[in-house]
Design a protein around this motif. Structure first.
Motif, PDB file in Angstrom:
ATOM      1  N   VAL A  11       0.861  -1.183   0.000  1.00  0.00           N
ATOM      2  CA  VAL A  11       0.000   0.000   0.000  1.00  0.00           C
ATOM      3  C   VAL A  11       0.893   1.227   0.000  1.00  0.00           C
ATOM      4  CG1 VAL A  11      -1.728   1.340   1.279  1.00  0.00           C
ATOM      5  CG2 VAL A  11      -1.882  -1.162   1.209  1.00  0.00           C
ATOM      6  N   ASP A  32       2.647   1.677   3.718  1.00  0.00           N
ATOM      7  CA  ASP A  32       1.469   1.271   4.484  1.00  0.00           C
ATOM      8  C   ASP A  32       1.627   1.449   5.986  1.00  0.00           C
ATOM      9  OD1 ASP A  32       3.353  -0.771   4.482  1.00  0.00           O
ATOM     10  OD2 ASP A  32       1.873  -2.373   4.506  1.00  0.00           O
ATOM     11  N   LYS A 164      -4.682   6.580  -2.261  1.00  0.00           N
ATOM     12  CA  LYS A 164      -4.186   5.298  -1.774  1.00  0.00           C
ATOM     13  C   LYS A 164      -4.034   4.368  -2.962  1.00  0.00           C
ATOM     14  CE  LYS A 164      -5.565   1.624   1.411  1.00  0.00           C
ATOM     15  NZ  LYS A 164      -6.661   1.195   2.305  1.00  0.00           N
ATOM     16  N   THR A 166      -3.340   0.472  -3.715  1.00  0.00           N
ATOM     17  CA  THR A 166      -3.293  -0.864  -3.120  1.00  0.00           C
ATOM     18  C   THR A 166      -2.927  -1.843  -4.223  1.00  0.00           C
ATOM     19  OG1 THR A 166      -5.052  -0.212  -1.597  1.00  0.00           O
ATOM     20  CG2 THR A 166      -4.590  -2.561  -1.783  1.00  0.00           C
TER      21      THR A 166
END
Length: 192
Positions: A11, A32, A164, A166
């Protein structure tokens, strides 16, 4: 630090700090665990008058926008150049070598990411809301998801935005770097 290692987190978060009428774009990139990985800062400052004129519907396209991406230790690692037409962005290494290109295809919801040999390494397609984007590799398999997340009340008063990335599948270089840099391209194109 090598870009290959820099964005290897599953992430990656990109945050644009909130400032009222910022004179230059700035983004912070985290992993992350919220460890600071890099910063991207526009090389030229714009006047407040230029910023206000750019918001007018009849404003001519601005010149190229160039951002220097530096690692947490302030070492330059990438140069992002968004061309004046707003459809093409090139990512270079500090020595000038091309990493790849991000090209808006069709609308600002569709992007094609190519390497230095002009081979497609990923495709990005956004939902109509322009807040969620699906990333697929050359085979069509899903490799990541980009999303624009809520930056809090400061989002109402400033151009602050949070993104974000992912990763859900393998994304070898330069695709991984281009996917992360696409968040900045999206912000410059859609929200700034």
């Amino acid at each position: 630090m090598s870009v290959d290692v820099l964005f290897d987190s599953p992430v990656v978060r990109v945050r644009q700090p909130g400032k009222i009428l910022p004179t230059q774009a700035r983004y912070e990139i985290f992993d992350d665990k919220r460890n600071h990985l890099a910063s991207a800062t526009e090389t030229d400052r714009r006047t407040r008058l230029q910023i206000l004129k750019a918001t007018l519907p009849t404003a001519p396209p601005a010149g190229a926008r160039i951002l220097t991406v530096t690692a947490a230790d302030e070492e330059p690692i990438l140069l992002l150049t968004r061309h004046p037409d707003g459809r093409l962005t090139e990512i270079h290494q500090p020595d000038g070598g091309l990493v790849g290109r991000i090209l808006a295809t069709g609308t600002t919801r569709h992007y094609s990411l190519t390497d230095d040999q002009e081979q497609v390494v990923a495709e990005i397609v956004g939902e109509l809301s322009l807040k969620h984007f699906r990333v697929t590799g050359p085979s069509g398999a899903r490799v990541a998801h980009l999303s624009k997340t809520w930056a809090g009340p400061k989002e109402w008063l400033t151009p602050a935005d949070n993104y974000k990335v992912t990763f859900s599948g393998p994304a070898p270089e330069p695709a991984r770097t281009l996917i992360v840099m696409t968040t900045i391209v999206l912000d410059l194109a859609l929200y700034e």
